[in-house]
Structure formats: structure tokens, C-alpha cells
Design an enzyme around this catalytic site. Structure first.
Site, mmCIF file in Angstrom:
data_model
loop_
_atom_site.group_PDB
_atom_site.id
_atom_site.type_symbol
_atom_site.label_atom_id
_atom_site.label_comp_id
_atom_site.label_asym_id
_atom_site.label_seq_id
_atom_site.Cartn_x
_atom_site.Cartn_y
_atom_site.Cartn_z
ATOM 1 N N ASN A 182 0.823 -1.212 0.000
ATOM 2 C CA ASN A 182 0.000 0.000 0.000
ATOM 3 C C ASN A 182 0.853 1.257 0.000
ATOM 4 O O ASN A 182 1.924 1.291 0.597
ATOM 5 C CB ASN A 182 -0.934 0.004 1.202
ATOM 6 N N HIS A 198 5.954 -0.559 -2.702
ATOM 7 C CA HIS A 198 5.459 0.128 -3.902
ATOM 8 C C HIS A 198 5.455 1.655 -3.758
ATOM 9 O O HIS A 198 4.751 2.334 -4.490
ATOM 10 C CB HIS A 198 4.049 -0.369 -4.246
ATOM 11 N N CYS A 257 12.297 13.701 -7.409
ATOM 12 C CA CYS A 257 12.774 14.519 -8.516
ATOM 13 C C CYS A 257 12.935 13.624 -9.741
ATOM 14 O O CYS A 257 13.521 12.543 -9.650
ATOM 15 C CB CYS A 257 14.110 15.160 -8.132
ATOM 16 N N LEU A 300 -11.051 -10.907 1.873
ATOM 17 C CA LEU A 300 -12.509 -10.914 1.755
ATOM 18 C C LEU A 300 -12.981 -12.217 1.131
ATOM 19 O O LEU A 300 -13.986 -12.790 1.529
ATOM 20 C CB LEU A 300 -12.926 -9.716 0.895
ATOM 21 N N GLU A 301 -12.228 -12.681 0.141
ATOM 22 C CA GLU A 301 -12.574 -13.925 -0.566
ATOM 23 C C GLU A 301 -11.276 -14.698 -0.812
ATOM 24 O O GLU A 301 -10.197 -14.108 -0.692
ATOM 25 C CB GLU A 301 -13.222 -13.576 -1.912
#
Ligand code: NAD
Length: 250
Positions: free
Chosen positions: A99, A116, A124, A213-214
Site C-alpha cells: 500500500n 510500492h 525529482c 474478503l474472498e
């Protein structure tokens, strides 16, 4: 979840956590691949590649400035807080996140590895020097210029775009190789190399759990899959771990 049994005690475990967009979903930050996710309204190649930045920096800047401003409106949720509690009882604790938000830090987690990049930071275009830029004037629609070059250059979001190499990979691989318990939270298992870390953990004998969630696409790689919203499932699980820990201390 009541009959939880870890094959070892938490206080003697080296724990590595990998979080994805799903852990921040209950804070109101959209994921990438769910039905109302970010890619429903933006194509990845239009906003999250070096090519997009070269071709249409205005669109990319607008997309990221909206997300940077959104940080001021969201708050950590119980899943972020549960990880802070878990870190306090583990022998070693490493938190890796895909995240780019700052919700782990704001819930109290330390030394978070942002593989990430981070929305709070800009870099810059020329020197790649990264700086935290979150003042009011850094969040306007105009481009921001660096203060490291004699002729200031445009700054880009310090985000690892598709086609770029994630940050801190050596440290990440070392931590995963050394861990006893590898836990993934809120990640669909589509984006590599993050999605492949569970295989590395497996190779080095760690116990692997995912809270999502799944079931994710790489479900087969885990020893346990706990489905449901992480704000509930992870929080319950950590509370059980903490109770077991307190009982073992008596
Ligand atoms: P993803 O969108 O591919 O997958 C998110 C997963 O989380 C899905 O499988 C979904 O079912 C699950 N999920 C949704 N709500 C959940 C909840 N309440 N509890 C538990 N699980 C839930 O995201 P990813 O795997 O992190 O993958 C890719 C990329 O997304 C990363 O590169 C990351 O940089 C980026 N991303 C970051 C943010 C952020 O910083 N918050 C937001 C969106 C995307």
C-alpha cells in the site's frame, strides 16, 4: 476461529506480514480489483506507468493528487491497529506493505517497508531524490518542482509504477526467508513479486495464513485461508493470540 491453534507460540515466532489494498478498504480507500476498485474508472496504462507520466503527466498528476489529498480524510481501521498489538508480542516482526497510503504508520506501526512507494512522498525526475511533500501547497493541482537541482525539475509521485522494480527487495526476501509465520492481509495475489512471497515463505518452512474478503488466486499456497473483512477477522484472531499469550505468561 475459536479453535485456533498456531503450530508454535507467538512469543518465539519471527513474523512477517504482507498487506495489500484490502486492509485499507474499510478505511475508505478503494482497492484495485474489486468491482468499485480504482481500475474501474482508470486504465492502469493511463495513470500508473512511466509511459503514462511521459505522455500525459497532467492526468497522472491529477490522479495522484486526488489520492494524496484523500489521505487527510481517512483513518486507520481495526485491522491496522491489530497489527500493532501483534507486533508487541512477537519475537520479531516485519511489516511489508504494497500500500502507498500511510495508515500503518498512523496506527502506530514502526519501520514499515513500503515496497510500492508512498503517496506522501514525491521524487525529482532527474536525481530521483525523494522527499515528503504534504504541505497545503504541495496538494494543489499545479506540478511541484524539486529543490535539489540548480534548475528545479518536475517531481513525480514516489510510487513504483507497473514496469518498475519494487523497493527494498533484498531486505524483503531476507525477512521472508527467515520467518516462522507469514501472514498476508487483503491482497488478491495478482501483483508480482509480492504475490510470489508466499512461495518463498513455503520453501523456507514458514506457516502461511491469508486474511482476505474472498479466497485469493494463489489460495493453494496457504496453510490457512480466513475469509471476511479484515477489520473483523484479523482483529478477532489477534485477540485470541493475545489471550493465549497472556495465559502462557501466568
Ligand atoms: P488488489 O486490489 O488486487 O486486491 C485487494 C484484495 O483485498 C482483494 O482480493 C479483495 O477481495 C480484498 N479485500 C477487499 N476488501 C477487504 C477487506 N475489507 N478485508 C480483507 N480483504 C479485502 O490489491 P493488492 O493485492 O494490494 O494489489 C495490488 C496493488 O494495489 C498494489 O500494487 C498496491 O500498491 C496497490 N494499491 C494500494 C492501495 C493503498 O495504498 N491503500 C489502494 C489500492 C491499490
Amino acid at each position: 476461529m475459536a479453535e485456533l491453534s498456531l503450530p508454535f507460540s507467538i512469543e518465539s515466532s519471527r513474523v512477517v506480514i504482507l498487506t495489500g489494498a484490502g486492509i485499507s478498504a474499510e478505511s475508505g480507500i478503494k482497492t484495485f480489483r474489486d468491482n468499485d476498485g480504482l481500475w474501474e474508472t482508470h486504465k492502469v496504462e493511463d495513470v500508473a506507468t512511466p509511459h503514462a507520466w511521459n505522455q500525459n503527466p497532467e492526468l497522472v498528476w491529477k490522479f495522484y493528487q486526488q489520492r494524496r489529498k484523500q489521505l487527510l480524510e481517512v483513518r486507520p481501521n481495526p485491522a491496522h491497529n491489530a497489527l500493532v498489538a501483534l507486533s508487541s508480542v512477537s519475537k520479531e516482526f516485519v511489516l511489508i506493505t504494497q500500500n502507498v497510503d500511510d495508515l500503518h504508520e498512523r496506527s502506530g506501526s514502526k519501520n514499515v517497508i513500503h515496497m510500492h512507494g508512498e503517496l506522501r512522498r514525491l521524487k525529482c525526475e532527474k536525481t530521483r531524490i525523494s522527499q515528503e511533500r504534504m504541505s497545503k501547497k504541495d496538494l494543489q493541482s499545479d506540478f511541484i518542482y524539486c529543490n535539489c537541482c540548480s534548475v528545479p525539475k518536475k517531481m513525480r509521485p514516489d510510487i513504483v509504477w507497473f514496469g518498475e522494480e519494487p523497493y527494498h527487495l533484498n531486505k524483503i526476501f531476507e525477512s521472508v526467508e527467515d520467518c516462522d509465520l507469514f501472514i498476508v492481509i487483503g491482497s488478491s495475489g495478482h501483483v508480482y513479486p509480492a504475490a510470489g512471497l508466499v512461495n518463498l515463505a513455503s520453501k523456507f518452512g514458514a506457516y502461511k495464513i491469508i486474511f482476505n474478503l474472498e479466497p485469493p488466486v494463489n489460495s493453494h499456497a496457504f496453510d490457512e485461508i480466513i475469509t471476511g473483512p479484515a477489520g473483523i477477522t484479523l482483529n478477532k484472531w489477534v485477540n485470541i493470540i493475545l489471550k493465549n499469550y497472556e495465559n502462557s505468561e501466568l
